[in-house]
Design a protein around this motif. Sequence first.
Motif, PDB file in Angstrom:
ATOM      1  N   ALA A 133       0.925  -1.295   0.055  1.00 39.29           N
ATOM      2  CA  ALA A 133      -0.162   0.039  -0.020  1.00 39.29           C
ATOM      3  C   ALA A 133       0.908   1.152  -0.027  1.00 39.29           C
ATOM      4  O   ALA A 133       0.600   2.147  -0.616  1.00 39.29           O
ATOM      5  CB  ALA A 133      -0.687  -0.011   1.240  1.00 39.29           C
ATOM      6  N   LEU A 134       1.801   1.261   0.666  1.00 44.42           N
ATOM      7  CA  LEU A 134       2.877   2.300   0.789  1.00 44.42           C
ATOM      8  C   LEU A 134       3.556   2.597  -0.571  1.00 44.42           C
ATOM      9  O   LEU A 134       3.660   3.695  -0.992  1.00 44.42           O
ATOM     10  CB  LEU A 134       3.832   2.065   1.932  1.00 44.42           C
ATOM     11  CG  LEU A 134       3.372   2.385   3.313  1.00 44.42           C
ATOM     12  CD1 LEU A 134       4.507   1.937   4.234  1.00 44.42           C
ATOM     13  CD2 LEU A 134       2.751   3.859   3.497  1.00 44.42           C
ATOM     14  N   TRP A 135       3.842   1.470  -1.180  1.00 42.86           N
ATOM     15  CA  TRP A 135       4.599   1.581  -2.452  1.00 42.86           C
ATOM     16  C   TRP A 135       3.736   2.249  -3.605  1.00 42.86           C
ATOM     17  O   TRP A 135       4.181   2.929  -4.413  1.00 42.86           O
ATOM     18  CB  TRP A 135       4.997   0.297  -2.739  1.00 42.86           C
ATOM     19  CG  TRP A 135       5.883   0.140  -4.143  1.00 42.86           C
ATOM     20  CD1 TRP A 135       5.062  -0.238  -5.186  1.00 42.86           C
ATOM     21  CD2 TRP A 135       6.959   0.514  -4.683  1.00 42.86           C
ATOM     22  NE1 TRP A 135       6.015  -0.183  -6.445  1.00 42.86           N
ATOM     23  CE2 TRP A 135       7.154   0.490  -6.058  1.00 42.86           C
ATOM     24  CE3 TRP A 135       7.934   1.318  -3.883  1.00 42.86           C
ATOM     25  CZ2 TRP A 135       8.385   0.794  -6.871  1.00 42.86           C
ATOM     26  CZ3 TRP A 135       9.167   1.881  -4.646  1.00 42.86           C
ATOM     27  CH2 TRP A 135       9.182   1.624  -5.639  1.00 42.86           C
ATOM     28  N   LEU A 136       2.504   1.525  -3.463  1.00 41.12           N
ATOM     29  CA  LEU A 136       1.519   2.175  -4.519  1.00 41.12           C
ATOM     30  C   LEU A 136       1.111   3.740  -4.130  1.00 41.12           C
ATOM     31  O   LEU A 136       0.905   4.298  -5.065  1.00 41.12           O
ATOM     32  CB  LEU A 136       0.194   1.356  -4.365  1.00 41.12           C
ATOM     33  CG  LEU A 136       0.385  -0.114  -4.895  1.00 41.12           C
ATOM     34  CD1 LEU A 136      -1.105  -0.772  -4.550  1.00 41.12           C
ATOM     35  CD2 LEU A 136       0.664  -0.124  -6.286  1.00 41.12           C
ATOM     36  N   LEU A 137       1.068   4.180  -2.967  1.00 39.70           N
ATOM     37  CA  LEU A 137       0.864   5.589  -2.799  1.00 39.70           C
ATOM     38  C   LEU A 137       2.157   6.472  -3.273  1.00 39.70           C
ATOM     39  O   LEU A 137       1.924   7.579  -3.408  1.00 39.70           O
ATOM     40  CB  LEU A 137       1.041   5.922  -1.067  1.00 39.70           C
ATOM     41  CG  LEU A 137      -0.671   5.498  -0.684  1.00 39.70           C
ATOM     42  CD1 LEU A 137      -0.453   5.639   0.925  1.00 39.70           C
ATOM     43  CD2 LEU A 137      -1.586   6.213  -1.263  1.00 39.70           C
ATOM     44  N   VAL A 138       3.270   5.731  -3.057  1.00 42.51           N
ATOM     45  CA  VAL A 138       4.388   6.616  -3.745  1.00 42.51           C
ATOM     46  C   VAL A 138       4.432   6.782  -5.118  1.00 42.51           C
ATOM     47  O   VAL A 138       4.726   7.704  -5.725  1.00 42.51           O
ATOM     48  CB  VAL A 138       5.713   5.784  -3.212  1.00 42.51           C
ATOM     49  CG1 VAL A 138       7.002   6.361  -3.869  1.00 42.51           C
ATOM     50  CG2 VAL A 138       5.918   5.775  -1.699  1.00 42.51           C
ATOM     51  N   LEU A 139       4.030   5.706  -5.853  1.00 43.44           N
ATOM     52  CA  LEU A 139       3.796   5.901  -7.263  1.00 43.44           C
ATOM     53  C   LEU A 139       2.745   6.752  -7.896  1.00 43.44           C
ATOM     54  O   LEU A 139       2.714   7.300  -8.706  1.00 43.44           O
ATOM     55  CB  LEU A 139       3.646   4.155  -8.017  1.00 43.44           C
ATOM     56  CG  LEU A 139       4.806   3.409  -7.810  1.00 43.44           C
ATOM     57  CD1 LEU A 139       4.423   2.092  -8.196  1.00 43.44           C
ATOM     58  CD2 LEU A 139       6.052   3.938  -8.451  1.00 43.44           C
TER      59      LEU A 139
END
Length: 139
Positions: A133-139
């Motif tokens: 979820a954090l990775w998707l928010l960064v992208l």
Amino acid sequence: EWMTSYLLHFVDEYISVTNTTFSVANITFETAHKEAIESATGRNDCSVHLAGGALFWFTLMTTIGYGNTAPVTDGGRALVYTLGFASILCFTSLISRAGRICLAIFDDFAHRVGAKRLLRGVWAALFWLSLLALWLLVL
């Protein structure tokens, strides 16, 4: 039906604009098109473009496939289908190996800091889900 009339209107405007543009140069759209087809032999000024080939193969290998280029001949299609399938399998195994290495590094880190809860079960699933979820928010 409105879409068809809109498209026909768009095509008519495009042709009138191109004819006007080419008329300035004293040639018509039909003449320019005919000359382009006649001069497109595929032999003049054709050379291997390494960067373009690499981009094509990378998009094929990673299954992104932008669709901007495709082989035209039957032999080219057969080559791309065969070698493309093999390269997709190789790339998948490479990604799998990279994932295993990253997981081994994380497991070692978790053992060293004493966070054994993050290695198995629900806590591990929640941890990896939150990282996703954090990775998707960064992208």
